[in-house]
Design an enzyme around this catalytic site. Sequence first.
Site, short mmCIF file in Angstrom:
data_model
loop_
_atom_site.label_atom_id
_atom_site.label_comp_id
_atom_site.label_asym_id
_atom_site.label_seq_id
_atom_site.Cartn_x
_atom_site.Cartn_y
_atom_site.Cartn_z
N LYS A 36 15.62 -6.77 4.21
CA LYS A 36 15.41 -8.21 4.39
C LYS A 36 16.45 -8.77 5.37
CE LYS A 36 14.08 -10.98 0.74
NZ LYS A 36 14.28 -11.79 -0.48
N THR A 87 16.47 -15.31 -11.54
CA THR A 87 16.71 -15.27 -12.99
C THR A 87 15.35 -15.07 -13.65
OG1 THR A 87 16.67 -17.70 -12.92
CG2 THR A 87 18.83 -16.66 -13.09
N LYS A 211 17.60 -29.45 -15.05
CA LYS A 211 16.64 -28.59 -14.34
C LYS A 211 15.51 -28.15 -15.29
CE LYS A 211 14.69 -25.84 -11.51
NZ LYS A 211 13.85 -26.33 -10.43
N PHE A 256 1.22 -34.54 -10.17
CA PHE A 256 1.03 -33.52 -11.20
C PHE A 256 -0.08 -33.88 -12.18
CE2 PHE A 256 4.76 -32.19 -9.19
CZ PHE A 256 4.84 -30.82 -9.38
N GLY A 264 1.29 -21.95 -12.54
CA GLY A 264 1.86 -20.61 -12.36
C GLY A 264 3.10 -20.72 -11.51
N CYS A 267 8.53 -20.58 -11.33
CA CYS A 267 9.40 -21.48 -12.11
C CYS A 267 8.81 -21.97 -13.43
CB CYS A 267 9.80 -22.68 -11.24
SG CYS A 267 10.87 -22.18 -9.88
P1 NAD Z 1 13.85 -14.62 -5.14
O1 NAD Z 1 13.49 -13.54 -6.08
O2 NAD Z 1 12.88 -15.07 -4.10
O3 NAD Z 1 15.20 -14.23 -4.37
C1 NAD Z 1 16.33 -13.68 -4.99
C2 NAD Z 1 17.10 -12.90 -3.90
O4 NAD Z 1 18.35 -12.51 -4.44
C3 NAD Z 1 16.41 -11.63 -3.43
O5 NAD Z 1 16.34 -11.60 -2.02
C4 NAD Z 1 17.34 -10.50 -3.94
O6 NAD Z 1 17.34 -9.36 -3.10
C5 NAD Z 1 18.66 -11.21 -3.94
N1 NAD Z 1 19.70 -10.60 -4.78
C6 NAD Z 1 19.59 -10.05 -6.00
N2 NAD Z 1 20.80 -9.62 -6.43
C7 NAD Z 1 21.69 -9.93 -5.46
C8 NAD Z 1 23.10 -9.76 -5.31
N3 NAD Z 1 23.83 -9.16 -6.27
N4 NAD Z 1 23.69 -10.19 -4.18
C9 NAD Z 1 22.98 -10.79 -3.20
N5 NAD Z 1 21.62 -10.97 -3.28
C10 NAD Z 1 21.00 -10.55 -4.39
O7 NAD Z 1 14.29 -15.86 -6.05
P2 NAD Z 1 14.04 -17.43 -5.77
O8 NAD Z 1 12.62 -17.78 -5.95
O9 NAD Z 1 14.76 -17.80 -4.54
O10 NAD Z 1 14.80 -18.04 -7.02
C11 NAD Z 1 16.22 -18.00 -7.13
C12 NAD Z 1 16.63 -18.90 -8.28
O11 NAD Z 1 16.29 -20.26 -7.98
C13 NAD Z 1 15.92 -18.61 -9.60
O12 NAD Z 1 16.80 -18.84 -10.66
C14 NAD Z 1 14.78 -19.61 -9.63
O13 NAD Z 1 14.37 -19.93 -10.94
C15 NAD Z 1 15.43 -20.81 -8.98
N6 NAD Z 1 14.49 -21.72 -8.31
C16 NAD Z 1 13.45 -21.24 -7.60
C17 NAD Z 1 12.59 -22.12 -6.95
C18 NAD Z 1 11.41 -21.62 -6.16
O14 NAD Z 1 10.58 -22.45 -5.77
N7 NAD Z 1 11.28 -20.33 -5.92
C19 NAD Z 1 12.82 -23.51 -7.01
C20 NAD Z 1 13.92 -23.97 -7.73
C21 NAD Z 1 14.76 -23.07 -8.36
#
Ligand code: NAD
Length: 446
Positions: A36, A87, A211, A256, A264, A267
């Site tokens: 990536k 998470t 949150k 909403f 789905g 989150c």
């Molecule tokens: P994601 O799975 O898309 O990305 C996580 C990234 O972290 C991956 O690229 C992974 O390779 C990397 N990673 C894992 N371990 C690592 C480490 N030790 N060091 C560095 N990088 C590492 O996740 P996301 O959708 O971006 O969500 C991240 C967090 O934000 C979650 O807790 C999620 O609930 C929250 N969140 C997500 C959204 C959303 O719309 N996706 C919105 C608000 C909050």
Amino acid sequence: MVKITVAGTGYVGLVSGTCLADFGNHVICVDTDAKKVDGLNKGVIPIYEQGLDEIVERNIAAGRLQFTTEFAATVKYSDVVFVAVGTPPAEDGGADMRYVERVIRDIGRCMERYTVIVDKSTVPVGSGRQVKAWLREELDKRNEKIPFDIVSNPEFMREGTAVYDFLHPDRVVIGAESDEARKIMKTVYRPLYLNEIPCIETGLESAEMIKYASNAFLAVKIAFINEIANLCEKTGSDVRDVAAGIGCDKRIGKQFLQCGPGYGGSCFPKDTQAIALTGRRYGAPLSIVEAVIASNERHKLKMIEKIEAGIGDEGVRGKTLAILGLAFKNNTNDMRESPAVTICEGLAKRGAFLRVYDPSAMEEAAWRLSSIKNSVYFAHDEYDAANNSHALVLLTEWHSFGNLNLQKISELLSQPFFFDLRNMYKHEEIEAAGFKYFCIGRGTDA
Ligand code: NAD
């Protein structure tokens, strides 16, 4: 200029890191996924988000944004480390904190000076304190007393409009315990403060709760309107009119209240499960959230029954269905917890063959639908999906699906069934094109 590390370049990390660089901070995004990072350094953006590529390019060119796998050197250089790793749901329904723990322990092994550690990942209430304990443990192992602050700064962006949401948030939540940390966070978010975006300053636990409570409330709204839609079908009401009528009430709000095949994404499903578990653990059960989770699961299965019943006595066994839309919503390629997965699996289990198409999620679909791969054909476009199918099932509200060439679709389908599970069409236009039309909550197919 604040020097920032963002750990994790997923949806949240990549968008946040890029926009924080655009605010004038110096940002280094770190990820363990070397492929990536390599791609990002070559300008390959791994997610579909409007406008993101342009801001990435602009900030790399300005020398404010970098991507690397080198964690220790980056942390040593930074004033602030944002944690934005996943998470995902743990087996017990709570949040799996292993990626957060790994980042925190890695920080503890290499930090050399006062650092603000910002939790942007969605983590259960109490995680800030846990993070502090992990960090102290690692510093103790090194016999170091380096000062640090933990901040909870939850993210509210929506996939599909993530860049816009980050730049124009309804609020910024800062949960902190020291004036120093609050001051640094204000500098990090300076352009938003200047634009008078409301900033909610709280303690750690309140920020973490905000949150989960926000996501749970939004899930309640969706599940509520989906149940009202089911009732509308029985009573001859039209859920779109009902949603407009109740949404005009400022105490309720319009957003909403669009019914669909169930919520789905990455989150709502996991965050509702996690807050429900927190409620049970603390002896304060969230019966409304528990009911919403069950309601959403039932609703997705109801969609399968709706298709089966609509097709008639023979059901879907031996039928080919054109599935339009696999992402959990439009403008994203994300299929995490997409209702389309449950619905496709359910239809395949009942003996249907599926010709699936999504404008953005085909790559992800190849492995997300691997359990039913013998029942799936990956189509090139909407019309290839419809070709010789018995029915069309519209599952994601992509704008392009709202503007289908109905004449062409009707010529391609071998049977005239049109299941519009996003209510994108009007009865009259679909029926005029010769289809038998099924939608949600509009009192016509009761
Ligand atoms: P994601 O799975 O898309 O990305 C996580 C990234 O972290 C991956 O690229 C992974 O390779 C990397 N990673 C894992 N371990 C690592 C480490 N030790 N060091 C560095 N990088 C590492 O996740 P996301 O959708 O971006 O969500 C991240 C967090 O934000 C979650 O807790 C999620 O609930 C929250 N969140 C997500 C959204 C959303 O719309 N996706 C919105 C608000 C909050």
